[in-house]
Design a protein around this motif. Structure first.
Motif, short mmCIF file in Angstrom:
data_model
loop_
_atom_site.label_atom_id
_atom_site.label_comp_id
_atom_site.label_asym_id
_atom_site.label_seq_id
_atom_site.Cartn_x
_atom_site.Cartn_y
_atom_site.Cartn_z
N GLU A 1 0.82 -1.21 0.00
CA GLU A 1 0.00 0.00 0.00
C GLU A 1 0.86 1.26 0.00
O GLU A 1 0.63 2.19 0.78
CB GLU A 1 -0.96 -0.01 1.20
N LEU A 2 1.83 1.30 -0.88
CA LEU A 2 2.68 2.48 -1.00
C LEU A 2 1.88 3.67 -1.51
O LEU A 2 1.00 3.53 -2.38
CB LEU A 2 3.84 2.21 -1.98
N HIS A 3 2.18 4.84 -0.96
CA HIS A 3 1.49 6.06 -1.40
C HIS A 3 2.47 7.21 -1.64
O HIS A 3 2.06 8.34 -1.86
CB HIS A 3 0.46 6.49 -0.35
N LEU B 1 4.01 2.18 -12.31
CA LEU B 1 4.13 1.26 -11.19
C LEU B 1 3.22 1.64 -10.03
O LEU B 1 2.65 0.77 -9.36
CB LEU B 1 5.58 1.22 -10.70
N CYS B 2 3.10 2.95 -9.78
CA CYS B 2 2.33 3.41 -8.62
C CYS B 2 1.47 4.61 -9.01
O CYS B 2 1.77 5.75 -8.65
CB CYS B 2 3.28 3.77 -7.49
N PRO B 3 0.39 4.37 -9.75
CA PRO B 3 -0.44 5.49 -10.23
C PRO B 3 -1.11 6.26 -9.11
O PRO B 3 -1.48 7.43 -9.29
CB PRO B 3 -1.47 4.80 -11.14
N GLU B 4 -1.26 5.67 -7.93
CA GLU B 4 -1.91 6.34 -6.82
C GLU B 4 -0.92 7.05 -5.90
O GLU B 4 -1.32 7.72 -4.94
CB GLU B 4 -2.72 5.32 -5.99
N CYS B 5 0.36 6.91 -6.18
CA CYS B 5 1.36 7.52 -5.32
C CYS B 5 1.42 9.03 -5.49
O CYS B 5 1.23 9.55 -6.61
CB CYS B 5 2.75 6.96 -5.65
N GLN B 6 1.70 9.71 -4.40
CA GLN B 6 2.07 11.12 -4.50
C GLN B 6 3.53 11.21 -4.88
O GLN B 6 4.38 10.61 -4.22
CB GLN B 6 1.84 11.85 -3.18
N ALA B 7 3.82 11.96 -5.93
CA ALA B 7 5.20 12.13 -6.39
C ALA B 7 5.76 13.44 -5.86
O ALA B 7 5.17 14.50 -6.06
CB ALA B 7 5.25 12.10 -7.91
N VAL B 8 6.89 13.35 -5.19
CA VAL B 8 7.59 14.54 -4.71
C VAL B 8 8.96 14.57 -5.37
O VAL B 8 9.76 13.64 -5.20
CB VAL B 8 7.73 14.55 -3.18
N ALA B 9 9.21 15.61 -6.15
CA ALA B 9 10.47 15.74 -6.88
C ALA B 9 11.53 16.36 -5.99
O ALA B 9 11.35 17.46 -5.47
CB ALA B 9 10.26 16.58 -8.14
N GLY C 1 10.28 17.76 2.05
CA GLY C 1 9.76 16.98 0.92
C GLY C 1 9.44 15.55 1.30
O GLY C 1 8.39 15.01 0.93
N PHE C 2 10.34 14.92 2.04
CA PHE C 2 10.09 13.56 2.50
C PHE C 2 8.87 13.51 3.42
O PHE C 2 8.03 12.61 3.30
CB PHE C 2 11.32 13.01 3.21
N ALA C 3 8.77 14.45 4.35
CA ALA C 3 7.63 14.44 5.27
C ALA C 3 6.32 14.61 4.51
O ALA C 3 5.32 13.93 4.80
CB ALA C 3 7.80 15.56 6.29
N ARG C 4 6.31 15.51 3.55
CA ARG C 4 5.10 15.76 2.75
C ARG C 4 4.68 14.51 1.99
O ARG C 4 3.50 14.18 1.90
CB ARG C 4 5.35 16.92 1.79
N CYS C 5 5.65 13.81 1.44
CA CYS C 5 5.36 12.61 0.66
C CYS C 5 4.92 11.44 1.56
O CYS C 5 3.92 10.78 1.29
CB CYS C 5 6.60 12.21 -0.15
N LEU C 6 5.64 11.22 2.64
CA LEU C 6 5.39 10.06 3.48
C LEU C 6 4.07 10.16 4.24
O LEU C 6 3.46 9.14 4.57
CB LEU C 6 6.55 9.88 4.46
N GLN C 7 3.62 11.38 4.51
CA GLN C 7 2.37 11.52 5.25
C GLN C 7 1.15 11.58 4.35
O GLN C 7 0.01 11.50 4.82
CB GLN C 7 2.41 12.78 6.11
N ALA C 8 1.40 11.68 3.02
CA ALA C 8 0.27 11.76 2.07
C ALA C 8 -0.40 10.41 1.92
O ALA C 8 0.18 9.37 2.18
CB ALA C 8 0.78 12.26 0.72
N ARG C 9 -1.60 10.46 1.44
CA ARG C 9 -2.33 9.24 1.14
C ARG C 9 -2.80 9.32 -0.30
O ARG C 9 -3.27 10.34 -0.76
CB ARG C 9 -3.54 9.04 2.08
N GLY C 10 -2.67 8.20 -1.00
CA GLY C 10 -2.97 8.20 -2.42
C GLY C 10 -4.40 8.45 -2.76
O GLY C 10 -5.29 8.46 -1.98
#
Length: 297
Positions: free
Chosen positions: A239-241, A257-265, A288-297
């Motif tokens: 359940e990667l997001h 691979l992960c169409p529901e993932c939030q992408a953080v560049a 950036g990491f915090a924003r990505c890791l706490q997001a939900r797809g």
């Protein structure tokens, strides 16, 4: 005649009013330059050898860049272990050089092939056998501890031009930044995430983050069809997001691979943040990491 003498006197005054001396430090990559700009004042020019529009994985140095390496008052680089083609140029220098890999207690981690290398076409020996170091992750600057070692080594090598209180002030600020970032990212320490080839090992290890699901060991070698299917299943099962996207990553493949993932560049070389010094830049990585890791797809 009086006017001419006055003009001459003004020119002489302006010349003597300028800096009494100036020095140039050349850093092989932008993160090292970011650190140096934090330590030195305006009388020291810091130059990044690798330009933002150059591919760090297939880099040929221009004649001008070769001259920059030769003429720098101080050269700061990672070391022959990951920047082997620079070694002959460094050996020819008659001025000081500081290599991060030569510092005692430097943190080294095993990782992918050392693809971050500098090449050139200026009658230098062929170092093709040294171009790949399968056991060393080359992104050494993403360890705060490593950069603290480098700050002290650089200050010892060239104390002239240091800002007042440096490098002691910066070393204390680095300790505080490490603590703050670890606290910021602590809630996400067990959260899975996706990376194309994972240049973030030193950062994620320092900050207590989980190892990512990694698409490819090397940028120039994508997964085969079986590997792709297995990766897609693993991403769904876990359940990667979140996916961290570096500039050289194959974005279309990550999105498939992960169409529901939030992408953080984020750029592990800091080329997208040329105005930031090292610690503020590291804070943007943490955000950036915090924003990505706490997001939900």
């Amino acid at each position: 005649m009086n006017d001419a003498m006055r003009c001459l006197g003004l020119i002489v005054l302006l010349l003597f009013a300028g800096p009494a001396w100036s020095q140039t430090i050349v850093a092989s990559v932008e993160p090292l330059a970011k650190l140096l700009r934090s330590l030195y004042g305006s009388e020291v020019e810091v130059v990044t050898l690798l330009q933002a529009n150059q591919n760090p994985h297939q880099l040929a140095l221009s004649p001008r860049q070769v001259m920059q390496v030769r003429d720098a008052d101080l050269l700061v680089w990672l070391g022959a272990g990951v920047e082997a083609p620079l070694a002959p140029l460094v050996a020819r220098r008659n001025r000081p050089s500081v290599a991060l890999l030569e510092q005692p207690t430097v943190e080294r981690r095993e990782g992918e092939h050392a693809h971050h290398e500098h090449g050139h076409e200026h009658d230098l020996p062929d170092h093709s056998d040294a171009h790949h170091n399968a056991s060393l992750d080359p992104h050494l600057w993403l360890s705060i501890k490593n950069m603290q070692l480098l700050a002290q080594a650089v200050a010892n090598a060239m104390p002239g031009g240091l800002l007042q209180g440096q490098p002691e002030v910066w070393l204390q600020q680095a300790d505080a930044t490490r603590v703050t970032l670890r606290q910021q990212l602590a809630p996400h320490g067990n959260t899975d995430w996706l990376s194309y080839h994972h240049p973030w090992g030193y950062f994620s290890e320092t900050m207590g983050l989980a190892e990512p699901v990694q698409v490819s060991v090397q940028l120039d070698a994508g997964p085969g069809s079986r590997r792709f299917v297995a990766l897609a299943e693993e991403i769904r099962d876990r359940e990667l997001h979140c996916m961290i996207v570096e500039p050289e990553a194959r974005v279309n493949m990550l999105e498939r691979l992960c169409p529901e993932c939030q992408a953080v560049a984020l750029d592990p070389l800091g080329r997208d943040q040329p105005s930031l010094h090292y610690l503020p830049w590291l804070n943007t990585l943490g955000e950036g990491f915090a924003r990505c890791l706490q997001a939900r797809g």
